[in-house]
Design a protein around this motif. Structure first.
Motif, PDB file in Angstrom:
ATOM      1  N   UNK A  28       0.817  -1.220   0.000  1.00 21.37           N
ATOM      2  CA  UNK A  28       0.000   0.000   0.000  1.00 21.37           C
ATOM      3  C   UNK A  28       0.844   1.259   0.000  1.00 21.37           C
ATOM      4  N   UNK A  29       1.859   1.303   0.850  1.00 23.09           N
ATOM      5  CA  UNK A  29       2.592   2.566   0.941  1.00 23.09           C
ATOM      6  C   UNK A  29       3.634   2.727  -0.148  1.00 23.09           C
ATOM      7  N   UNK A  30       4.057   1.649  -0.791  1.00 23.82           N
ATOM      8  CA  UNK A  30       4.912   1.806  -1.970  1.00 23.82           C
ATOM      9  C   UNK A  30       4.091   2.240  -3.184  1.00 23.82           C
ATOM     10  N   UNK A  31       2.908   1.648  -3.326  1.00 22.23           N
ATOM     11  CA  UNK A  31       2.063   1.971  -4.475  1.00 22.23           C
ATOM     12  C   UNK A  31       1.378   3.328  -4.340  1.00 22.23           C
ATOM     13  N   UNK A  32       1.123   3.754  -3.109  1.00 23.05           N
ATOM     14  CA  UNK A  32       0.464   5.043  -2.906  1.00 23.05           C
ATOM     15  C   UNK A  32      -0.930   5.053  -3.503  1.00 23.05           C
ATOM     16  N   UNK A  33      -1.198   6.025  -4.356  1.00 23.44           N
ATOM     17  CA  UNK A  33      -2.523   6.159  -4.972  1.00 23.44           C
ATOM     18  C   UNK A  33      -2.698   5.272  -6.204  1.00 23.44           C
ATOM     19  N   UNK A  34      -1.648   4.520  -6.576  1.00 19.65           N
ATOM     20  CA  UNK A  34      -1.742   3.648  -7.741  1.00 19.65           C
ATOM     21  C   UNK A  34      -1.926   2.201  -7.273  1.00 19.65           C
ATOM     22  N   UNK A  35      -1.790   1.262  -8.189  1.00 23.76           N
ATOM     23  CA  UNK A  35      -1.863  -0.155  -7.847  1.00 23.76           C
ATOM     24  C   UNK A  35      -0.461  -0.740  -7.729  1.00 23.76           C
ATOM     25  N   UNK A  36      -0.365  -1.922  -7.130  1.00 21.37           N
ATOM     26  CA  UNK A  36       0.930  -2.600  -7.050  1.00 21.37           C
ATOM     27  C   UNK A  36       1.458  -2.881  -8.461  1.00 21.37           C
ATOM     28  N   UNK A  37       0.566  -3.252  -9.360  1.00 20.70           N
ATOM     29  CA  UNK A  37       0.980  -3.506 -10.746  1.00 20.70           C
ATOM     30  C   UNK A  37       1.624  -2.260 -11.336  1.00 20.70           C
ATOM     31  N   UNK A  38       0.977  -1.124 -11.154  1.00 18.79           N
ATOM     32  CA  UNK A  38       1.521   0.121 -11.724  1.00 18.79           C
ATOM     33  C   UNK A  38       2.856   0.470 -11.070  1.00 18.79           C
ATOM     34  N   UNK A  39       2.949   0.246  -9.765  1.00 16.51           N
ATOM     35  CA  UNK A  39       4.212   0.535  -9.085  1.00 16.51           C
ATOM     36  C   UNK A  39       5.340  -0.341  -9.635  1.00 16.51           C
ATOM     37  N   UNK A  40       5.092  -1.662  -9.730  1.00 11.40           N
ATOM     38  CA  UNK A  40       6.161  -2.562 -10.155  1.00 11.40           C
ATOM     39  C   UNK A  40       6.551  -2.360 -11.622  1.00 11.40           C
TER      40      UNK A  40
END
Length: 276
Positions: free
Chosen positions: A115-127
């Motif tokens: 949650x805190x790595x992805x912020x307002x996006x999704x985990x998919x978008x973060x990775x």
């Protein structure tokens, strides 16, 4: 928790275990409650009545496995150190590495960080963004789970990396090395104040194995009651391991884990209550 990645051909199976410090058979409540065979198998193992092959399921596993499945369909004989298969192993290892990088595998991120790595996006978008250093993460995770003491100096440097996932895997490497991680005890103690609860938890477990049980326990109890549901689950899992390995008395762990808990943590708590 367990993280495994594998690649298969018609003739061979290569497996990379990213949690070699955990047994294949972890003590999760569901199978013990609904499958009489699971509890019976575990009881037989504890009593010493299993063969070495039968007992293997309840023991820590190697960082890598390699099987010639045509000759060994039940995957009993791990050939990872057999030099006659060195070329095949190297090719499959590299292919798996490339696939993990290509897919930007989110499985190497502790769930508590999602949650805190992805912020307002999704985990998919973060990775799939430049913020996720997948090649560095995979490199550190690979040396961490190799159990190779010669990699301790490199792991030590990664303990201070700016990225929390890198620090997590570096601390995991120290956990896998157990007593051979003594030279970095002070750095692990510093990680008990890390901004990432998952890093604090794995550092605490490593320190518990290095004689810092009370200090580690305070950190674990704090994460259990103040972390998110995934961080809390990681913390209570380690407390349960401390009880089973006699690092802490079972009755004390029962007291420390009492309180309102999320569903998954509650199941671990219920299992702890059954220990004696």
């Amino acid at each position: 928790y367990d993280t495994v990645r594998a690649i298969r051909t018609a003739d061979y199976l290569y497996v990379n275990n990213f949690t070699p410090h955990r047994p294949w058979g972890q003590y999760y409540s569901y199978p013990f409650r609904v499958m009489a065979s699971m509890k019976a198998w575990h009881d037989e193992c504890v009593s010493g009545r299993c063969t070495s092959i039968q007992a293997r399921y309840w023991q820590e596993k190697p960082g890598e496995e390699f099987y010639a499945v045509g000759d060994d369909p039940y995957q009993i004989n791990n050939l990872i150190d057999d030099s006659s298969y060195a070329d095949v192993i190297a090719k499959m290892r590299q292919t798996l590495r490339e696939k993990i990088i290509e897919t930007r595998d989110a499985g190497l991120i502790p769930e508590g960080m999602y949650a805190w790595l992805a912020g307002d996006t999704t985990v998919y978008e973060y990775t799939h963004s430049q913020s996720y250093p997948i090649e560095r993460v995979l490199h550190v995770a690979t040396i961490a789970t190799s159990g190779d003491p010669s990699k301790l100096q490199e792991l030590t440097e990664f303990l201070e990396d700016p990225h929390p996932v890198i620090r997590y895997w570096a601390a995991t490497g120290c956990l896998v090395l157990k007593g051979e991680a003594v030279p970095v005890k002070q750095k692990l103690l510093a990680l008990l104040d890390d901004s990432a609860a998952d890093v604090r938890v794995v550092a605490a477990e490593a320190l518990g194995n290095l004689g810092e049980v009370e200090t580690a326990t305070r950190t674990l109890v704090d994460v259990l009651h103040n972390g998110n549901e995934y961080e809390a689950l990681a913390a209570i899992t380690v407390l349960e391991l401390f009880a089973r390995s006699n690092l802490l008395p079972v009755e004390r762990v029962k007291e420390l884990t009492t309180g309102p808990l999320a569903a998954d943590s509650q199941r671990v708590f219920d299992w702890i209550q059954s220990l004696n």
